[in-house]
Design a protein around this motif. Structure first.
Motif, PDB file in Angstrom:
ATOM      1  N   GLU A  79      23.441  14.963  65.532  1.00  0.00           N
ATOM      2  CA  GLU A  79      22.780  15.511  66.665  1.00  0.00           C
ATOM      3  C   GLU A  79      21.245  16.610  65.691  1.00  0.00           C
ATOM      4  O   GLU A  79      20.387  16.357  65.450  1.00  0.00           O
ATOM      5  CB  GLU A  79      23.305  16.826  67.356  1.00  0.00           C
ATOM      6  N   SER A 114      24.911  17.851  61.639  1.00  0.00           N
ATOM      7  CA  SER A 114      25.661  16.522  62.379  1.00  0.00           C
ATOM      8  C   SER A 114      24.630  15.976  62.878  1.00  0.00           C
ATOM      9  O   SER A 114      23.633  15.521  62.628  1.00  0.00           O
ATOM     10  CB  SER A 114      26.946  16.872  63.498  1.00  0.00           C
ATOM     11  N   HIS A 127      24.744  22.041  70.585  1.00  0.00           N
ATOM     12  CA  HIS A 127      25.233  22.131  71.703  1.00  0.00           C
ATOM     13  C   HIS A 127      26.055  21.135  72.113  1.00  0.00           C
ATOM     14  O   HIS A 127      28.154  20.912  72.467  1.00  0.00           O
ATOM     15  CB  HIS A 127      24.680  22.458  73.230  1.00  0.00           C
ATOM     16  N   LYS A 128      25.624  19.766  71.393  1.00  0.00           N
ATOM     17  CA  LYS A 128      26.865  18.790  71.333  1.00  0.00           C
ATOM     18  C   LYS A 128      27.757  18.563  70.715  1.00  0.00           C
ATOM     19  O   LYS A 128      28.845  17.313  70.936  1.00  0.00           O
ATOM     20  CB  LYS A 128      25.752  17.357  71.398  1.00  0.00           C
ATOM     21  N   ASP A 129      27.906  19.045  69.551  1.00  0.00           N
ATOM     22  CA  ASP A 129      29.135  19.353  68.196  1.00  0.00           C
ATOM     23  C   ASP A 129      30.091  20.445  69.032  1.00  0.00           C
ATOM     24  O   ASP A 129      31.450  20.356  68.307  1.00  0.00           O
ATOM     25  CB  ASP A 129      28.990  19.735  67.207  1.00  0.00           C
ATOM     26  N   GLU A 130      29.907  20.557  70.813  1.00  0.00           N
ATOM     27  CA  GLU A 130      30.663  21.780  70.445  1.00  0.00           C
ATOM     28  C   GLU A 130      32.267  21.421  70.456  1.00  0.00           C
ATOM     29  O   GLU A 130      32.895  22.329  70.385  1.00  0.00           O
ATOM     30  CB  GLU A 130      30.559  22.165  71.976  1.00  0.00           C
TER      31      GLU A 130
END
Length: 445
Positions: A62, A60, A9-12
């Protein structure tokens, strides 16, 4: 082309840019956030996956700071435990260490978007369009992560770095000495049992053989070791030494390579930091004497070594081939002595191991990694590793056999690899035992 993207979700935000670029080239994009995330195995994800002509898995910062094994297994579980590797591509937004990639995914194609994001992304989008048109295209080399053909080559490079930094320790198990003629644990027990029976059966014409007795007396060797130790009493160490070295002088290519790694290089002075061994024998020491390498066998907390001496920690005790056996030698041979070693948190051998496992890069040789105390110490060290990096290495022989199917073999190998990874170890799989000395030779290059 239908493209499915799985990501953290942090790479959205960056995934949205990827989706927009792909859509601009006419592709249809489904993101994992577009489908129901609440079910354990979302049927919607399975439906999207089946329709997808390309699957992008984003790796990534994350996900690399998570347990990467769990990331891959979660992904595999989404798709029923299998996937078509021909349509799977791994996108990376950050520089990654390929040695952290689980072996089951090492052979996949990795697309690098860590530099010149916009330009690299456009190059990838054009490549996807070529695939959609039916062109048998390979990803342009400028967007691929360069990696060795064999993950062992990458691990060897990391071991070379540790060796040249003076931070490499070897951890040796029974497999190192057995190849040089030292008996296996079971053979050692059998030999001592034969000695005990011969002493107890002086007036018996045809005493039972140890092998026949063991087929009847189905007991753990470490429990039987306690009985043998009690029988021989103060003569136990001498009896054990006689059984240990009865196979001859003994050396082998593996021990010779260990000695060569221990010898300071004339060119750059590189050598091992230390050796930890679970073996009683002194075969490594004998080989070091031939090379005139200064060393010090350490078998209790009262032994000290000089800075110019290579410390060889005999954490289960030490029995040199000749000379007097020190009175303070503590051999971990029987159930009671093993329990003492396990329960004593401040045992010198436990502390030494924790220090080396925490501070150094360790290469494990001739070990099956089934010893509960060793696993405990590795687990403690790994839990305290705040960077979650697997900096230790274990060399294992492939168990592939005509007796089992290829699928069973691969599942077994993956399970073992996952287990070792959770203890902080990378695994170098070799086909034959004679490949192990060759790997050690490469570390010296």
């Amino acid at each position: 082309m239908n493209i499915f993207i799985e990501y953290g979700h942090k790479d959205e935000a960056r995934v949205d840019q990827v989706a927009e670029k792909l859509q601009a080239f006419g592709h249809t994009v489904f993101k994992v956030s577009d489908v129901n995330p609440d079910e354990e195995t979302p049927s919607e994800i399975l439906d999207v996956y089946e329709k997808a002509e390309m699957v992008l898995l984003v790796l990534s910062a994350e996900t690399m700071h998570m347990n990467t094994k769990e990331v891959w297994l979660t992904y595999l579980n989404y798709f029923g435990g299998t996937f078509d590797s021909r349509k799977l591509y791994v996108l990376t937004f950050d520089k990654i260490d390929m040695s952290e990639i689980p072996p089951m995914m090492f052979s996949n194609v990795y697309i690098d978007l860590s530099e010149n994001f916009d330009k690299q992304l456009e190059t990838f989008a054009k490549f996807a369009s070529k695939l959609e048109s039916g062109e048998q295209a390979s990803p342009p080399p400028e967007i691929l992560i360069k990696r060795p053909d064999n993950i062992n080559d990458l691990y060897i490079e990391n071991l070379q770095d540790a060796f040249h930094d003076g931070a490499l320790s070897l951890v040796c198990g029974a497999g190192v000495s057995v190849s040089a003629g030292i008996p296996t644990w079971n053979n050692l027990i059998e030999d001592l049992l034969d000695r005990m029976i011969s002493q107890l059966a002086l007036n018996i014409e045809n005493p039972i053989k140890a092998s026949d007795f063991l087929s009847y007396y189905n007991q753990s060797p470490i429990i039987l070791g306690k009985s043998l130790k009690n029988h021989f009493g103060s003569f136990f160490n001498e009896e054990l030494r006689a059984a240990l070295y009865k196979g001859g002088n003994g050396t082998c290519d593996l021990i010779r390579e260990i000695a060569m790694l221990s010898k300071p290089s004339r060119r750059n002075g590189c050598s091992l930091d230390s050796i930890i061994t679970f073996n009683f024998d002194g075969l490594i020491e004998e080989e070091l004497q031939k090379l005139r390498v200064d060393f010090k066998p350490i078998y209790n907390d009262g032994v000290r070594f000089n800075p110019n001496e290579l410390p060889i920690y005999h954490v289960h005790g030490y029995l040199p081939r000749t000379g007097e056996i020190p009175e303070d030698t503590e051999l971990v041979f029987s159930e009671d002595s093993y329990h003492n070693k396990t329960m004593d948190v401040y045992s010198w051998s436990n502390i030494i191991q924790l220090i080396k496992y925490s501070q150094n890069t360790c290469l494990f040789l001739g070990l099956s990694l089934t010893d509960p105390n060793l696993r405990r110490l590795l687990d403690v060290s790994n839990r305290k590793n705040i960077n979650h990096e697997k900096k230790h290495y274990l060399i294992m022989k492939d168990k592939n056999s005509a007796d089992i199917s290829g699928e069973v073999f691969e599942i077994s190998k993956n399970l073992e690899t996952q287990d070792f990874n959770e203890l902080g170890l990378n695994v170098l799989w070799v086909e034959e035992y004679q490949d192990i000395p060759k790997l050690l030779g490469k570390i010296r290059e």
